[in-house]
Design an enzyme around this catalytic site. Structure first.
Site, PDB file in Angstrom:
ATOM      1  N   GLY A   1       0.518  -4.976   1.203  1.00  0.00           N
ATOM      2  CA  GLY A   1      -0.466  -5.175   0.002  1.00  0.00           C
ATOM      3  C   GLY A   1      -0.053  -5.639  -1.295  1.00  0.00           C
ATOM      4  O   GLY A   1      -0.810  -6.455  -1.946  1.00  0.00           O
TER       5      GLY A   1
ATOM      6  N   ALA B   1       0.936  -1.209   0.055  1.00  0.00           N
ATOM      7  CA  ALA B   1      -0.149   0.169  -0.063  1.00  0.00           C
ATOM      8  C   ALA B   1       1.122   0.994  -0.093  1.00  0.00           C
ATOM      9  O   ALA B   1       1.938   1.119   0.534  1.00  0.00           O
ATOM     10  CB  ALA B   1      -1.008   0.130   1.333  1.00  0.00           C
TER      11      ALA B   1
ATOM     12  N   GLU C   1      -0.388  -9.425  -0.543  1.00  0.00           N
ATOM     13  CA  GLU C   1      -1.978  -9.573  -0.610  1.00  0.00           C
ATOM     14  C   GLU C   1      -2.601  -9.599  -1.770  1.00  0.00           C
ATOM     15  O   GLU C   1      -3.573 -10.471  -2.158  1.00  0.00           O
ATOM     16  CB  GLU C   1      -2.431  -8.542   0.246  1.00  0.00           C
ATOM     17  CG  GLU C   1      -1.978  -8.594   1.930  1.00  0.00           C
ATOM     18  CD  GLU C   1      -2.566  -7.542   2.737  1.00  0.00           C
ATOM     19  OE1 GLU C   1      -2.186  -6.550   2.241  1.00  0.00           O
ATOM     20  OE2 GLU C   1      -2.972  -7.760   3.850  1.00  0.00           O
TER      21      GLU C   1
ATOM     22  N   GLU D   1       3.934  -4.843   7.652  1.00  0.00           N
ATOM     23  CA  GLU D   1       2.934  -3.925   8.099  1.00  0.00           C
ATOM     24  C   GLU D   1       3.498  -3.622   9.674  1.00  0.00           C
ATOM     25  O   GLU D   1       3.390  -2.679  10.085  1.00  0.00           O
ATOM     26  CB  GLU D   1       1.515  -4.223   8.059  1.00  0.00           C
ATOM     27  CG  GLU D   1       1.111  -4.205   6.594  1.00  0.00           C
ATOM     28  CD  GLU D   1       1.360  -5.486   5.567  1.00  0.00           C
ATOM     29  OE1 GLU D   1       2.247  -6.316   6.177  1.00  0.00           O
ATOM     30  OE2 GLU D   1       0.598  -5.646   4.761  1.00  0.00           O
TER      31      GLU D   1
END
Ligand code: 3HC
Ligand code: NAI
Length: 697
Positions: free
Chosen positions: A103, A62, A106, A126
């Site tokens: 992310g 992200a 993911e 994270e």
């Protein structure tokens, strides 16, 4: 620009994420991916999709810069993108190289298949930003790799190389050679073999006693990371993956993620992440400034600092010559270096062979001619301008043209030192912290005439030496020590007013500092501060300065090295033991100065110490000695043991609110022992507080 390039190779669509530097999954990229998938879906000629990344990453995750902004949640958010991939009616193959983190991983786990190049770094980092994976990481990873491995990766945040996943379900293939070609071939095979659209959400988590294992992991996480909530919360999210409904688990993970993004700990860790990267940028020294090659080094002075500095070069594989004035000092210095390496080897952290390899890179000498060809020389002789002058005049005579001449001075004027040479453009300050082979901080001091390529080279060198390099302008104490002087002044004031060294140390250590001011002074040597104070009494006779520490020094209590300081020490031991003699000394001093001792709260102690740092930090920022508030924070996080979950003094002040900081300072000024001049807010602090702003915007 569309950040997701769309191309076709026959019947395969290739979507390439292209958002330099690391394909952070910002709003524009997310939109591009979704559009690409739709386009492929509706094109009857397309049978399957390959998703990959341009440049140096599949995806770094992200976009951290979007956190806490509307863009982070704007549709399509990451969950929507992953759902789009997962529900795509054509097989989607993630082709992973270099880095798939957060992310990014993911996203890959939302695809039907995954292939990877060997050596790719795979992580859910994270937790290092104080959050938990928020787009299915805690739900899908345990379905693809053994539960222990998933917990380990999620709670530590550490990367694992792609080839280490052999035997797990994470990767369908490791592709040697051309990744894209391999991924396209794999996609065709999947189509040809009719392997369908497998979804990770449909897999079961396999473990004999998952509940018990997670409870054990939770307890461990709480003990190890007591000031950080995220590790234990990662396990709460993983536990939710064991429930009957995948979507309920996903929702639970999302709720915890959203809660964690708001924590002060996460803000502090993200601040440090960007702060570390920002610190190496100097606005008027562009990133493409040519640097000078550093293939060899020299250090002048083999004392406490010189020895440690030489070890840094040897550790980085750079040959280094160590020059001393006398054979005896040279022998002693080299023996200390060897003893340091051998003690590391004894602890099993390096091999005996490595000790010899490092020692072989360090060459002792007494002759300046022997160091003349070094690309950089760092002076670490006594802190005395006359000695520095003689060394720099000599260096100027012998060093080859273009060599960088650096000084490790902690208090002296780098411009004056530079003026001892005919090449001030090559002179720079490199202020290492003790022990120099351990501490991460390197203050890089820019002289008035320091050349830009010298700055760029030294900044680059700091990375090679595995240090956090932070730029400082020239001033007394540079950034770190100039601020710590005000912090120590407050500590001494509070001692005079009624606190004990133990109480002050305990309060600030409870706040999170690695070491309180009195233990720190005992470690560094109380004579160092005494020397500085004596200078201040002459330079600033009007300045109020608590004199209590002078009494201690007059008794020869210099700290650990003399077995007694603010505490007493047993021979060879470092444990600080309270000493009634110090209590008596303090009591006598108070009596003599007519001070009626009062009780200070821990809160007052902590905030007088921290706001003393903040106020001086504001001055330093305003004067341009520090380039940015986060540089000051990096100095305190890496060099002074400031609690990492509070992000450094300037961020801490921002979190308290500068308006509140200024008000509190006014209370301190008005207190019974208040020093109004000390607590006069720096103009920048006053201005920002009035405008409702923070140091970091
Ligand atoms: N978002 C935004 N910017 C990022 C970023 C990210 N996720 N990751 C790296 N960057 C930026 C850096 O700030 C730096 O910018 P700069 O050039 O302007 O200073 C640039 O990318 C290069 O970074 P590095 O200097 O660190 O480059 P390296 O090549 O040494 O390392 C990396 C690359 C391994 C990707 C490293 O940058 C890294 O570890 N990044 C953090 C990865 C991370 O924590 N991802 C998780 C994000 S949170 C998330 O995904 C939430 C999700 O679960 C919902
Ligand atoms: P030190 O006293 O341990 O070592 C100095 C060494 O320099 C001695 O071995 C001495 O023999 C040698 N020396 C003196 N004159 C010399 C000359 N003309 N030529 C060659 N060698 C000479 O001192 P320390 O603590 O290592 O400090 C060195 C420098 O680093 C000082 O400028 C100090 O301010 C700075 N510094 C010290 C820190 C500390 O915590 N000790 C931290 C950061 C900087």
């Amino acid at each position: 620009m569309n950040q997701a390039q769309y191309a076709t190779q026959g019947d395969i669509a290739v979507i390439t994420m292209d958002n330099p530097p690391v394909n952070g999954l910002g709003h524009a990229l997310r939109t591009g991916i979704v559009e690409g998938v739709r386009r492929a879906q509706y094109d009857p000629a397309i049978k399957a999709i390959v998703l990959t990344g341009a440049g140096k990453a599949f995806s770094g995750g992200a976009d951290i810069r979007e956190f806490n902004t509307p863009k982070a949640l704007a549709e399509p958010n990451l969950l929507t993108v992953i759902r789009t991939l997962e529900q795509c009616a054509k097989p989607v193959v993630a082709a992973i190289h270099s880095v798939a983190m957060g992310g990014g991983l993911e996203l890959a786990m939302g695809c039907h298949f995954r292939v990877a190049a060997p050596g790719a770094q795979i992580a859910l980092p994270e937790v290092k930003l104080g959050i938990i994976p928020g787009a299915g990481g805690t739900q899908r990873l345990p379905r693809l790799v053994p539960l222990e491995m998933a917990v380990n990766m999620i709670v530590s945040g550490n990367p694992v190389k792609s080839e280490k996943f052999k035997g797990t379900r994470l990767f369908d293939e490791i592709v040697e050679g051309d990744l894209l070609a391999g991924a396209v071939a794999f996609a065709r095979k999947v189509v040809a073999e009719g392997r369908g659209l497998p979804k990770v959400r449909d897999l079961a988590i396999e473990h004999d006693d998952a509940e018990a294992f997670l409870q054990f992991a939770r307890n461990t996480a709480k003990t190890v990371a007591k000031n950080f909530p995220a590790p234990a919360r990662c396990i709460d999210a993983i536990a939710a993956a064991l429930g009957p409904s995948f979507d309920a688990g996903l929702a639970r993970e999302r709720a915890i993620f959203l809660e964690m993004v708001q924590t002060p700990e996460s803000r502090a860790l993200r601040h440090a992440f960007f702060g570390e990267r920002a610190a190496s940028k100097i606005p008027d020294v562009p990133e493409d400034t040519p640097t000078r090659p550093i293939a060899s080094a020299a250090v002048v002075g083999a004392g406490t600092m010189g020895g440690g500095i030489a070890m840094n070069f040897a550790n980085a594989g750079i040959p280094v010559k160590v020059l001393e004035a006398k054979q005896e000092a040279l022998d002693k210095g080299l023996a200390t270096i060897r003893a340091n390496y051998e003690s590391t080897a004894k602890k099993g952290r390096m091999s005996a062979e490595d000790v010899e390899k490092r020692m072989a890179l360090i060459t002792p000498t007494l002759r300046y001619e022997d160091i003349a060809q070094a690309d950089i020389v760092i002076e670490a002789v006594f802190e005395d301008m006359a000695v520095k002058e003689s060394v720099f005049r000599r260096l100027d005579q012998v060093m080859k043209p273009g060599a960088i001449l650096a000084t490790n001075t902690s208090t002296l004027d780098v411009n004056r030192i530079a003026a001892f040479t005919g090449r001030p453009q090559d002179v720079i300050g490199t202020h290492f912290f003790s022990p120099a082979n351990v501490m991460k901080l390197l203050e890089i001091v820019r002289g008035e005439k320091t050349a830009k390529d010298v700055l760029a080279t030294t900044m680059q060198l700091s990375k090679k030496l595995r240090k956090t390099g932070v730029l400082s302008g020239v001033c007394d104490g540079f950034i770190g020590n100039r601020m710590i002087e005000q912090y120590l002044r407050q500590a001494l004031y509070m001692l005079e007013e009624g606190a004990t060294p133990q109480q002050i140390d305990r309060a600030i250590e409870k706040f999170g500092f690695a070491m309180g001011p009195f233990r720190m002074s005992d470690l560094a040597g109380n004579d160092v501060g005494w020397y500085i104070r004596k200078r201040r009494y002459v330079e600033h006779p009007d300045l109020k300065y608590p004199r209590i520490a002078d009494r201690l020094c007059e008794q020869g209590r210099f700290g650990q090295k003399t077995g007694a300081g603010w505490y007493r020490y047993l021979p060879g031991k470092r444990e600080a033991l309270p000493d009634p003699a110090v209590d008596e000394l303090i009591a006598a001093y108070r009596k003599e100065s007519g001070v009626a001792p009062r009780k200070l709260s821990d809160d007052e102690i902590v905030h007088r110490l921290v706001f003393a740092l903040v106020n001086e930090g504001a001055r330093i920022l305003e004067e341009g000695i520090a380039l940015r508030a986060s540089d000051i924070d990096m100095i305190y996080l890496t060099g002074y043991g400031f609690p990492p979950w509070r992000g450094g003094p300037m961020l801490y002040a921002d979190m308290v609110g500068l308006y509140n900081v200024v008000n509190r300072m006014a209370d301190f000024a008005a207190g019974s022992h208040g020093d109004a001049a000390f607590w006069q807010p720096a103009p920048l602090l006053a201005k920002l507080a009035a405008e409702g702003k923070g140091f970091n915007g």
